[in-house]
Motif scaffolding. Structure first.
Motif, PDB file in Angstrom:
ATOM      1  N   ASN A   8       0.824  -1.213   0.000  1.00  0.00           N
ATOM      2  CA  ASN A   8       0.000   0.000   0.000  1.00  0.00           C
ATOM      3  C   ASN A   8       0.857   1.261   0.000  1.00  0.00           C
ATOM      4  N   CYS A   9       1.983   1.203   0.747  1.00  0.00           N
ATOM      5  CA  CYS A   9       2.883   2.359   0.757  1.00  0.00           C
ATOM      6  C   CYS A   9       3.457   2.609  -0.628  1.00  0.00           C
ATOM      7  N   GLU A  10       3.797   1.547  -1.327  1.00  0.00           N
ATOM      8  CA  GLU A  10       4.341   1.701  -2.673  1.00  0.00           C
ATOM      9  C   GLU A  10       3.301   2.300  -3.618  1.00  0.00           C
ATOM     10  N   ILE A  11       2.053   1.863  -3.483  1.00  0.00           N
ATOM     11  CA  ILE A  11       0.975   2.396  -4.340  1.00  0.00           C
ATOM     12  C   ILE A  11       0.749   3.876  -4.051  1.00  0.00           C
ATOM     13  N   LEU A  12       0.750   4.241  -2.759  1.00  0.00           N
ATOM     14  CA  LEU A  12       0.557   5.642  -2.391  1.00  0.00           C
ATOM     15  C   LEU A  12       1.707   6.502  -2.895  1.00  0.00           C
ATOM     16  N   GLU A  13       2.934   5.946  -2.880  1.00  0.00           N
ATOM     17  CA  GLU A  13       4.063   6.704  -3.399  1.00  0.00           C
ATOM     18  C   GLU A  13       3.927   6.938  -4.895  1.00  0.00           C
ATOM     19  N   LEU A  14       3.385   5.939  -5.608  1.00  0.00           N
ATOM     20  CA  LEU A  14       3.204   6.099  -7.051  1.00  0.00           C
ATOM     21  C   LEU A  14       2.138   7.138  -7.373  1.00  0.00           C
ATOM     22  N   SER A  15       1.099   7.193  -6.551  1.00  0.00           N
ATOM     23  CA  SER A  15      -0.012   8.097  -6.835  1.00  0.00           C
ATOM     24  C   SER A  15       0.191   9.492  -6.243  1.00  0.00           C
ATOM     25  N   GLN A  16       0.839   9.596  -5.091  1.00  0.00           N
ATOM     26  CA  GLN A  16       0.971  10.877  -4.405  1.00  0.00           C
ATOM     27  C   GLN A  16       2.422  11.371  -4.336  1.00  0.00           C
ATOM     28  N   GLY A  17       3.345  10.506  -4.676  1.00  0.00           N
ATOM     29  CA  GLY A  17       4.745  10.895  -4.572  1.00  0.00           C
ATOM     30  C   GLY A  17       5.297  10.584  -3.186  1.00  0.00           C
ATOM     31  N   GLU A  18       6.606  10.630  -3.060  1.00  0.00           N
ATOM     32  CA  GLU A  18       7.250  10.334  -1.776  1.00  0.00           C
ATOM     33  C   GLU A  18       6.997  11.455  -0.777  1.00  0.00           C
ATOM     34  N   ASN A  19       6.834  11.073   0.497  1.00  0.00           N
ATOM     35  CA  ASN A  19       6.732  12.045   1.593  1.00  0.00           C
ATOM     36  C   ASN A  19       7.263  11.402   2.866  1.00  0.00           C
ATOM     37  N   GLU A  20       7.519  12.207   3.872  1.00  0.00           N
ATOM     38  CA  GLU A  20       8.164  11.711   5.094  1.00  0.00           C
ATOM     39  C   GLU A  20       7.302  10.694   5.841  1.00  0.00           C
ATOM     40  N   TRP A  21       5.990  10.788   5.714  1.00  0.00           N
ATOM     41  CA  TRP A  21       5.113   9.858   6.432  1.00  0.00           C
ATOM     42  C   TRP A  21       5.210   8.461   5.820  1.00  0.00           C
ATOM     43  N   LEU A  22       5.149   8.387   4.519  1.00  0.00           N
ATOM     44  CA  LEU A  22       5.260   7.084   3.864  1.00  0.00           C
ATOM     45  C   LEU A  22       6.654   6.491   4.065  1.00  0.00           C
ATOM     46  N   THR A  23       7.667   7.363   4.027  1.00  0.00           N
ATOM     47  CA  THR A  23       9.029   6.874   4.249  1.00  0.00           C
ATOM     48  C   THR A  23       9.176   6.301   5.661  1.00  0.00           C
ATOM     49  N   GLY A  24       8.585   6.991   6.643  1.00  0.00           N
ATOM     50  CA  GLY A  24       8.643   6.497   8.023  1.00  0.00           C
ATOM     51  C   GLY A  24       7.926   5.165   8.174  1.00  0.00           C
ATOM     52  N   ILE A  25       6.772   5.045   7.497  1.00  0.00           N
ATOM     53  CA  ILE A  25       6.038   3.785   7.567  1.00  0.00           C
ATOM     54  C   ILE A  25       6.850   2.651   6.966  1.00  0.00           C
ATOM     55  N   GLU A  26       7.489   2.904   5.832  1.00  0.00           N
ATOM     56  CA  GLU A  26       8.284   1.861   5.187  1.00  0.00           C
ATOM     57  C   GLU A  26       9.468   1.432   6.053  1.00  0.00           C
ATOM     58  N   LYS A  27      10.096   2.391   6.735  1.00  0.00           N
ATOM     59  CA  LYS A  27      11.214   2.054   7.623  1.00  0.00           C
ATOM     60  C   LYS A  27      10.758   1.171   8.774  1.00  0.00           C
ATOM     61  N   GLN A  28       9.615   1.528   9.352  1.00  0.00           N
ATOM     62  CA  GLN A  28       9.130   0.734  10.492  1.00  0.00           C
ATOM     63  C   GLN A  28       8.662  -0.654  10.040  1.00  0.00           C
ATOM     64  N   VAL A  29       8.087  -0.733   8.831  1.00  0.00           N
ATOM     65  CA  VAL A  29       7.691  -2.033   8.296  1.00  0.00           C
ATOM     66  C   VAL A  29       8.930  -2.905   8.091  1.00  0.00           C
ATOM     67  N   ALA A  30       9.997  -2.295   7.576  1.00  0.00           N
ATOM     68  CA  ALA A  30      11.239  -3.037   7.374  1.00  0.00           C
ATOM     69  C   ALA A  30      11.805  -3.531   8.704  1.00  0.00           C
ATOM     70  N   ARG A  31      11.723  -2.674   9.730  1.00  0.00           N
ATOM     71  CA  ARG A  31      12.204  -3.090  11.056  1.00  0.00           C
ATOM     72  C   ARG A  31      11.371  -4.255  11.598  1.00  0.00           C
ATOM     73  N   LEU A  32      10.063  -4.154  11.457  1.00  0.00           N
ATOM     74  CA  LEU A  32       9.197  -5.228  11.940  1.00  0.00           C
ATOM     75  C   LEU A  32       9.454  -6.524  11.179  1.00  0.00           C
ATOM     76  N   ARG A  33       9.707  -6.410   9.853  1.00  0.00           N
ATOM     77  CA  ARG A  33       9.971  -7.614   9.073  1.00  0.00           C
ATOM     78  C   ARG A  33      11.268  -8.288   9.528  1.00  0.00           C
ATOM     79  N   ARG A  34      12.277  -7.460   9.799  1.00  0.00           N
ATOM     80  CA  ARG A  34      13.539  -8.032  10.305  1.00  0.00           C
ATOM     81  C   ARG A  34      13.333  -8.672  11.666  1.00  0.00           C
ATOM     82  N   LEU A  35      12.539  -8.020  12.525  1.00  0.00           N
ATOM     83  CA  LEU A  35      12.282  -8.575  13.847  1.00  0.00           C
ATOM     84  C   LEU A  35      11.567  -9.920  13.749  1.00  0.00           C
TER      85      LEU A  35
END
Length: 414
Positions: free
Chosen positions: A223-250
């Motif tokens: 969903n974050c990737e889709i929102l980035e394609l439609s709305q462009g990159e922003n700090e909120w989506l970037t933060g969500i992606e970082k936390q998702v990556a952390r959770l996936r590693r955990l």
């Protein structure tokens, strides 16, 4: 882990049983020795009081003698003053004056010792303890009106009996320990069954939860990737992606630890070059170390081989190197080295000024982080726990230690 818990349970039980049996055997033998020495000393005192020999036998008929009391001193089943006592007692005595000259020797009750031997025995104990053992004889030295009297009593029977008692108690203790070991090993499975069930449920919960979390994390990431394609990159989506990556590693780390706890053994066992595995894996962090302003030096002895899971050992090396790059002091040096031999040793050192305040024994605990507030974007405290599990699966020891002033070392001995 369950097998290790079972072994520890059996070990604790056997150490306790062995300690109790050792104490009981020591008490039995100690009391027997004390009682034996007391009986010998009583006879020696009796002989000393009578000048080193038995007094004149009482000629009164047995029926006219007073009845034997429960506390009357007995030697070989005979009262000290009975007519038969002299025939079951092997003893000799030597009387000497103040200068050490022999006044009288009495060897009538022993055939194995001559008068000359008796004098040598007496001279060897003069100036020492007033009582004790000399060869197979228990002796007592005392001062009399005529001079110094040394009385010797044959204690070979008592010494032999002590040895037999010691052997019997040792044999009984050994048999009991073996029997207890068999029983404890048989019933230990039942004793730790509730713990095993609890651990298994916890492990299964972690595995199931990990798999359940992967689906929503994947959906959130998509969903974050889709929102980035439609709305462009922003700090909120970037933060969500970082936390998702952390959770996936955990989640991946938790599942990895759970799987390692379940298997507790190397799944793949093959002979591989430990030198190449360590060197290649460590050198891959040279760019990351350079970006962090640190120097990386890798040395691996050639032709070092190990039988195990090469991928897991590479992961172990990667975790230790990554840990040094992340948490080493800026501008410091990181050293990765491998020494060969019968038991190869892998060490990873890095500068860490606060090493004196670092609880080295806790670094491999799960979810442990040196920052008590658990702030920042660092790891989850599972990397070194995974490294320890990999090392234990390969029957290797791993520990953290101080490596000089301001340096910390991770050491793995295969």
């Amino acid at each position: 882990m369950i097998r290790r818990l079972k072994r520890k349970f059996v070990l604790v039980c056997m150490v306790s049983v062995f300690a109790v049996m050792l104490t009981v055997a020591a008490l039995i033998n100690g009391l027997y020795v004390v009682r034996s020495n007391e009986m010998l000393d009583n006879m020696l005192s009796f002989l000393t009081e009578n000048g080193g020999s038995f007094p004149q036998a009482d000629s009164a008929p047995e029926a006219e003698r007073p009845p034997r009391g429960r506390r009357d001193p007995v030697w070989e089943g005979e009262l000290f003053d009975s007519p038969e006592a002299r025939f079951v007692t092997r003893h000799f005595s030597v009387l000497m004056d103040e200068s050490g000259a022999v006044i009288e020797t009495n060897t009538d009750s022993v055939a194995a010792v001559s008068a000359e031997d008796a004098v040598l025995y007496a001279q060897s104990v003069l100036g020492g303890a007033p009582s004790g053992y000399c060869d197979i004889y228990r002796y007592m030295v005392s001062e009399t009106g005529e001079g110094t009297l040394a009385v010797f009593l044959d204690a070979s029977t008592q010494i032999r009996d002590r040895q037999q008692v010691m052997l019997i108690t040792a044999a009984v203790a050994l048999v009991i320990c073996v029997a207890v070991f068999a029983l404890v090993w048989f019933f230990s499975g039942r004793a730790i069954r509730p713990i095993a069930a609890s651990v298994e449920k916890q492990r299964q919960f972690i595995t199931d939860a990990g798999h359940e979390l992967k689906t929503p994390l994947t959906i959130i990431s998509a969903n974050c990737e889709i929102l980035e394609l439609s709305q462009g990159e922003n700090e909120w989506l970037t933060g969500i992606e970082k936390q998702v990556a952390r959770l996936r590693r955990l989640v991946n780390n938790l599942v990895t630890l759970s799987r390692m706890d379940e298997e507790r053994a190397v799944a793949v066992r093959e002979r591989f070059s430990l030198s190449d595995a360590v060197y290649d894996t460590a050198m891959a962090f040279s760019a990351a170390a350079e970006r962090a302003g640190k120097r990386l030096r890798v040395t691996a002895e050639a032709d070092v081989y190990l039988t195990g899971d090469e991928a897991a050992v590479r992961q172990l090396t990667s975790i230790l190197a990554d840990n040094a790059v992340k948490y080493g002091d800026a501008g410091g040096e990181i050293t990765v080295s491998l020494a060969g031999g019968r038991h190869p040793v892998l060490t990873v050192e890095n500068d860490y000024a606060a090493v004196d305040s670092l609880p080295l024994s806790r670094l491999f605990d799960r979810f442990y982080r040196s920052d008590p507030a658990r702030t920042g974007d660092g790891g989850h405290g599972l990397g070194l726990a995974i490294a320890r599990s990999i090392a234990e699966a390969h029957r290797a020891s791993i520990r953290a230690e101080k490596a000089g002033e301001g340096r910390v070392r991770m050491r793995v001995r295969f």
